[in-house]
Design a protein around this motif. Structure first.
Motif, short mmCIF file in Angstrom:
data_model
loop_
_atom_site.label_atom_id
_atom_site.label_comp_id
_atom_site.label_asym_id
_atom_site.label_seq_id
_atom_site.Cartn_x
_atom_site.Cartn_y
_atom_site.Cartn_z
N GLN A 255 0.75 -1.21 0.06
CA GLN A 255 -0.08 0.09 0.08
C GLN A 255 0.83 1.33 0.07
OE1 GLN A 255 -3.48 -0.28 -0.28
NE2 GLN A 255 -2.55 -2.27 -0.76
N PRO A 256 0.27 2.43 -0.44
CA PRO A 256 1.19 3.44 -0.60
C PRO A 256 1.52 4.19 0.84
CG PRO A 256 -1.21 4.21 -1.08
CD PRO A 256 -1.10 2.62 -0.91
N ARG A 257 2.78 4.61 0.74
CA ARG A 257 3.31 5.19 1.96
C ARG A 257 4.23 6.17 1.71
NH1 ARG A 257 3.77 1.97 5.51
NH2 ARG A 257 2.76 0.14 4.34
N THR A 258 4.98 6.94 2.74
CA THR A 258 6.03 7.82 2.38
C THR A 258 7.23 7.07 1.89
OG1 THR A 258 5.11 9.54 3.87
CG2 THR A 258 7.57 9.69 3.12
N GLU A 259 7.79 7.51 0.60
CA GLU A 259 9.03 6.88 0.39
C GLU A 259 10.30 8.07 0.19
OE1 GLU A 259 9.00 5.24 -3.59
OE2 GLU A 259 7.15 3.75 -2.85
N LYS A 260 11.42 7.60 0.74
CA LYS A 260 12.71 8.33 1.09
C LYS A 260 13.83 7.60 0.50
CE LYS A 260 11.01 11.07 5.10
NZ LYS A 260 11.18 11.45 6.72
N LEU A 261 14.59 8.43 0.18
CA LEU A 261 15.95 7.94 -0.31
C LEU A 261 16.75 7.63 0.93
CD1 LEU A 261 16.81 9.99 -3.48
CD2 LEU A 261 15.89 7.43 -3.40
N PHE A 262 17.46 6.43 1.04
CA PHE A 262 18.25 6.14 2.03
C PHE A 262 19.41 5.50 1.20
CE2 PHE A 262 14.40 6.03 4.22
CZ PHE A 262 14.44 6.61 5.53
N GLU A 263 20.34 6.37 0.48
CA GLU A 263 21.27 5.93 -0.34
C GLU A 263 22.59 5.47 0.26
OE1 GLU A 263 20.54 9.02 -4.23
OE2 GLU A 263 21.46 10.07 -2.28
N LYS A 264 22.47 5.81 1.54
CA LYS A 264 23.85 5.36 2.41
C LYS A 264 23.48 3.77 2.73
CE LYS A 264 25.87 9.91 3.12
NZ LYS A 264 26.64 10.70 4.17
#
Length: 305
Positions: A255-264
């Motif tokens: 289901q939809p949720r906040t997506e963030k970049l955790f590039e490290k």
């Protein structure tokens, strides 16, 4: 004070046998009783830390008394009974295992870093100052909860239950049926949970949407969510089969949720768990398979190299 029960062949809790691994002579971990928190300055810090775990939103949520740095959920929504419930994602072994090297960050992490990771990921918010009164209070409480656990130890009943991988991919359609039949009453048809407008906190947490955990949370890994659900849901009446736990976890995490970049995250791709679904990967399996499985073939392929 509550003490553990000597074990020979299984972990006996409240008259039922839990499927956790126990060695001869090990004891079931039980949390210390809050009546034994000392009545001094240290005790006041511990009590405030517990209050922050139970009522995080009241202090740090969108209308928080101290700061507005989290999504409105309480730490207790995931760490059941203020982080003291057997197999309820408790804090039994937390302090005993920090500082520690974590493969996700590729670095030695302190306990305050671990707490801030929860605020950033599971509570979809921002970190606390490591020297703040609130951070020191939460550390004091977590240390108090696990004060009988030796450094480096992980007693039976700590953390999240591990389930064997399914031989198939987890099925979101089947998971929707499980959710409708066994989860919807508390978490709502639209997964938004049950909110108390008077206390300004969730009685039952949202499972998706902007007020739920984001894609960097540990519970966004299917194995973690399925194990948590199997041991604890429905609340106080856990009765799902392994397949139901995997399938409902797949449905919720679809289901939809906040997506963030955790590039490290996962700087060494070879240490990245098979159910972390964000690229890049150290193998040729798709992001969909890394999210829903089957995971066994991914693990097996790695052993060949």
């Amino acid at each position: 004070m509550r003490f553990g029960i000597p074990l020979l062949f299984g972990c006996v809790v409240a008259g039922s046998v839990m499927a956790v691994s126990c060695k001869r002579g090990e004891h079931v971990w039980t949390a210390p009783d809050t009546v034994n928190i000392p009545h001094n300055t240290s005790g006041e810090l511990i009590r405030y830390g517990r209050e922050l775990i139970v009522h995080t939103a009241m202090y740090l949520g969108p209308e928080g008394k101290v700061a507005t740095i989290s999504n409105g959920m309480n730490c207790q929504n995931c760490h059941l009974e203020a982080g003291t419930k057997f197999m309820g994602n408790n804090f039994a072994a937390t302090a005993a295992n920090y500082p520690r090297y974590r493969e996700r960050s590729g670095s030695i992490e302190s306990l305050d870093k671990r707490i801030n990771d929860c605020l950033i990921r599971s509570l979809n918010g921002s970190p606390l100052d490591r020297n703040s009164h609130e951070m020191q209070a939460m550390i004091a409480y977590i240390e108090w909860v696990g004060m009988t656990v030796n450094n480096g130890a992980k007693p039976p009943g700590s953390g999240i239950r591990e389930l064997p991988y399914l031989l198939r991919a987890a099925d979101t359609s089947k998971g929707r049926l499980v959710f409708d039949n066994k989860c919807r009453e508390c978490h709502g048809t639209d997964g938004t949970g049950k909110y108390d407008s008077l206390t300004k906190e969730y009685v039952y947490p949202p499972l998706w949407g902007p007020h739920s955990y984001n894609n960097g949370a540990g519970i966004f890994r299917l194995s973690k969510f399925a194990g948590y659900v199997k041991a604890n849901m429905p609340l106080n009446n856990a009765r799902l089969t392994d397949e139901e736990a995997w399938d409902v976890a797949a449905f919720v995490n679809s289901q939809p949720r906040t997506e963030k970049l955790f590039e490290k995250d996962w700087p060494d791709l070879n240490t990245k768990p098979p159910d972390v679904a964000t690229a890049p990967f150290a193998d040729t399996f798709s992001a969909v398979q890394h999210k829903y499985g089957p995971f066994g073939v991914i693990v097996k392929s790695r052993k060949k190299h």
